[in-house]
Design a protein around this motif. Structure first.
Motif, PDB file in Angstrom:
ATOM      1  N   PHE A  87       3.844   4.476  -1.311  1.00  0.00           N
ATOM      2  CA  PHE A  87       3.469   3.193  -0.727  1.00  0.00           C
ATOM      3  C   PHE A  87       4.736   2.504  -0.232  1.00  0.00           C
ATOM      4  O   PHE A  87       5.696   2.358  -0.983  1.00  0.00           O
ATOM      5  CB  PHE A  87       2.842   2.259  -1.760  1.00  0.00           C
ATOM      6  CG  PHE A  87       1.444   2.607  -2.208  1.00  0.00           C
ATOM      7  CD1 PHE A  87       0.664   3.536  -1.550  1.00  0.00           C
ATOM      8  CD2 PHE A  87       0.911   1.967  -3.312  1.00  0.00           C
ATOM      9  CE1 PHE A  87      -0.619   3.829  -1.974  1.00  0.00           C
ATOM     10  CE2 PHE A  87      -0.375   2.241  -3.740  1.00  0.00           C
ATOM     11  CZ  PHE A  87      -1.138   3.172  -3.079  1.00  0.00           C
ATOM     12  N   ASP A  88       4.736   2.072   1.013  1.00  0.00           N
ATOM     13  CA  ASP A  88       5.709   1.107   1.511  1.00  0.00           C
ATOM     14  C   ASP A  88       4.945  -0.202   1.618  1.00  0.00           C
ATOM     15  O   ASP A  88       3.990  -0.302   2.407  1.00  0.00           O
ATOM     16  CB  ASP A  88       6.262   1.516   2.874  1.00  0.00           C
ATOM     17  CG  ASP A  88       7.302   2.599   2.777  1.00  0.00           C
ATOM     18  OD1 ASP A  88       8.226   2.453   1.952  1.00  0.00           O
ATOM     19  OD2 ASP A  88       7.199   3.588   3.515  1.00  0.00           O
ATOM     20  N   ILE A  89       5.343  -1.181   0.827  1.00  0.00           N
ATOM     21  CA  ILE A  89       4.654  -2.473   0.803  1.00  0.00           C
ATOM     22  C   ILE A  89       5.517  -3.483   1.549  1.00  0.00           C
ATOM     23  O   ILE A  89       6.703  -3.638   1.257  1.00  0.00           O
ATOM     24  CB  ILE A  89       4.400  -2.950  -0.639  1.00  0.00           C
ATOM     25  CG1 ILE A  89       3.589  -1.905  -1.410  1.00  0.00           C
ATOM     26  CG2 ILE A  89       3.681  -4.302  -0.633  1.00  0.00           C
ATOM     27  CD1 ILE A  89       3.386  -2.237  -2.875  1.00  0.00           C
ATOM     28  N   TYR A  90       4.901  -4.153   2.511  1.00  0.00           N
ATOM     29  CA  TYR A  90       5.576  -5.172   3.302  1.00  0.00           C
ATOM     30  C   TYR A  90       5.033  -6.529   2.884  1.00  0.00           C
ATOM     31  O   TYR A  90       3.819  -6.732   2.858  1.00  0.00           O
ATOM     32  CB  TYR A  90       5.355  -4.919   4.795  1.00  0.00           C
ATOM     33  CG  TYR A  90       5.963  -3.597   5.226  1.00  0.00           C
ATOM     34  CD1 TYR A  90       7.285  -3.540   5.654  1.00  0.00           C
ATOM     35  CD2 TYR A  90       5.232  -2.419   5.137  1.00  0.00           C
ATOM     36  CE1 TYR A  90       7.855  -2.328   6.015  1.00  0.00           C
ATOM     37  CE2 TYR A  90       5.803  -1.206   5.501  1.00  0.00           C
ATOM     38  CZ  TYR A  90       7.105  -1.168   5.936  1.00  0.00           C
ATOM     39  OH  TYR A  90       7.675   0.033   6.290  1.00  0.00           O
ATOM     40  N   VAL A  91       5.959  -7.436   2.536  1.00  0.00           N
ATOM     41  CA  VAL A  91       5.611  -8.747   1.992  1.00  0.00           C
ATOM     42  C   VAL A  91       6.225  -9.814   2.876  1.00  0.00           C
ATOM     43  O   VAL A  91       7.433  -9.771   3.149  1.00  0.00           O
ATOM     44  CB  VAL A  91       6.157  -8.888   0.543  1.00  0.00           C
ATOM     45  CG1 VAL A  91       5.781 -10.235  -0.047  1.00  0.00           C
ATOM     46  CG2 VAL A  91       5.670  -7.744  -0.330  1.00  0.00           C
ATOM     47  N   HIS A 122       0.801   8.905  -9.409  1.00  0.00           N
ATOM     48  CA  HIS A 122       0.910   7.496  -9.069  1.00  0.00           C
ATOM     49  C   HIS A 122       1.831   7.329  -7.871  1.00  0.00           C
ATOM     50  O   HIS A 122       2.760   8.109  -7.679  1.00  0.00           O
ATOM     51  CB  HIS A 122       1.441   6.697 -10.258  1.00  0.00           C
ATOM     52  CG  HIS A 122       0.453   6.592 -11.368  1.00  0.00           C
ATOM     53  ND1 HIS A 122       0.831   6.389 -12.666  1.00  0.00           N
ATOM     54  CD2 HIS A 122      -0.893   6.683 -11.389  1.00  0.00           C
ATOM     55  CE1 HIS A 122      -0.235   6.347 -13.430  1.00  0.00           C
ATOM     56  NE2 HIS A 122      -1.296   6.523 -12.675  1.00  0.00           N
ATOM     57  N   ALA A 123       1.554   6.337  -7.082  1.00  0.00           N
ATOM     58  CA  ALA A 123       2.327   6.103  -5.861  1.00  0.00           C
ATOM     59  C   ALA A 123       3.784   5.833  -6.177  1.00  0.00           C
ATOM     60  O   ALA A 123       4.109   5.138  -7.134  1.00  0.00           O
ATOM     61  CB  ALA A 123       1.746   4.926  -5.087  1.00  0.00           C
ATOM     62  N   ASP A 124       4.654   6.379  -5.355  1.00  0.00           N
ATOM     63  CA  ASP A 124       6.061   6.022  -5.339  1.00  0.00           C
ATOM     64  C   ASP A 124       6.148   4.821  -4.406  1.00  0.00           C
ATOM     65  O   ASP A 124       5.839   4.933  -3.214  1.00  0.00           O
ATOM     66  CB  ASP A 124       6.891   7.200  -4.827  1.00  0.00           C
ATOM     67  CG  ASP A 124       8.360   6.876  -4.729  1.00  0.00           C
ATOM     68  OD1 ASP A 124       8.810   5.900  -5.361  1.00  0.00           O
ATOM     69  OD2 ASP A 124       9.073   7.615  -4.034  1.00  0.00           O
ATOM     70  N   ILE A 125       6.515   3.667  -4.918  1.00  0.00           N
ATOM     71  CA  ILE A 125       6.339   2.396  -4.213  1.00  0.00           C
ATOM     72  C   ILE A 125       7.671   1.829  -3.754  1.00  0.00           C
ATOM     73  O   ILE A 125       8.611   1.718  -4.532  1.00  0.00           O
ATOM     74  CB  ILE A 125       5.617   1.381  -5.118  1.00  0.00           C
ATOM     75  CG1 ILE A 125       4.252   1.951  -5.529  1.00  0.00           C
ATOM     76  CG2 ILE A 125       5.493   0.038  -4.437  1.00  0.00           C
ATOM     77  CD1 ILE A 125       3.620   1.234  -6.679  1.00  0.00           C
ATOM     78  N   THR A 126       7.725   1.468  -2.477  1.00  0.00           N
ATOM     79  CA  THR A 126       8.855   0.746  -1.905  1.00  0.00           C
ATOM     80  C   THR A 126       8.321  -0.558  -1.337  1.00  0.00           C
ATOM     81  O   THR A 126       7.313  -0.550  -0.627  1.00  0.00           O
ATOM     82  CB  THR A 126       9.515   1.561  -0.768  1.00  0.00           C
ATOM     83  OG1 THR A 126       9.892   2.831  -1.274  1.00  0.00           O
ATOM     84  CG2 THR A 126      10.734   0.842  -0.219  1.00  0.00           C
ATOM     85  N   VAL A 127       8.953  -1.670  -1.639  1.00  0.00           N
ATOM     86  CA  VAL A 127       8.497  -2.987  -1.192  1.00  0.00           C
ATOM     87  C   VAL A 127       9.531  -3.562  -0.245  1.00  0.00           C
ATOM     88  O   VAL A 127      10.737  -3.491  -0.499  1.00  0.00           O
ATOM     89  CB  VAL A 127       8.293  -3.939  -2.390  1.00  0.00           C
ATOM     90  CG1 VAL A 127       7.776  -5.282  -1.913  1.00  0.00           C
ATOM     91  CG2 VAL A 127       7.365  -3.336  -3.414  1.00  0.00           C
TER      92      VAL A 127
END
Length: 132
Positions: A87-91, A122-127
């Protein structure tokens, strides 16, 4: 009685239509009339994680995260089984890496799909804060 009940029908071929509450959802193993099951799972995971991220922010005192977006990607093994999810999460809110990390940790505890998936998937997450 179960908490969740669905009905999935395939008239022919590999396309299915699932009745989920009042909603119809098309899933097709060949990607012709809808997303394949793996793609649907990744999208469902992201659709669960995003509101969990927002709730995690609220629980950490960040009531206005603004716009949120997840770009999800996944890898398949030689048997077409999901092997990795990212997941690349954009905030929109401009928060520190530590603040974003705390929200991710809380969201991981809140997201039911995250809890349901087997260990190692589980997702490898980048925010990405301040993204919009």
């Amino acid at each position: 009685m179960s908490d969740i009940e669905t009905t999935t029908v395939s008239e022919e071929g590999y396309a299915c239509t699932s009745q989920v509450g009042d909603f119809d959802m098309a899933i097709d193993a060949t990607d012709e009339t809808g997303p394949n099951p793996n793609a649907a799972l990744v999208a469902t995971y992201a659709s669960c994680f995003l509101p969990a991220f927002r709730v995690g922010g609220q629980q950490r005192g960040e009531d206005d995260l603004g716009k949120l977006q997840i770009d999800a990607s996944a890898d398949l093994d030689d048997d077409d089984d999901l092997e990795a999810i990212r997941f690349d999460i954009y905030v929109e809110a401009d928060l520190s890496d530590d603040e974003l990390g705390e929200i991710v940790t809380r969201a991981e505890d809140i997201c039911h799909v995250h809890s349901a998936l087997r260990d190692g998937l589980h997702a490898d997450i980048t925010v990405h804060g301040g993204a919009f």
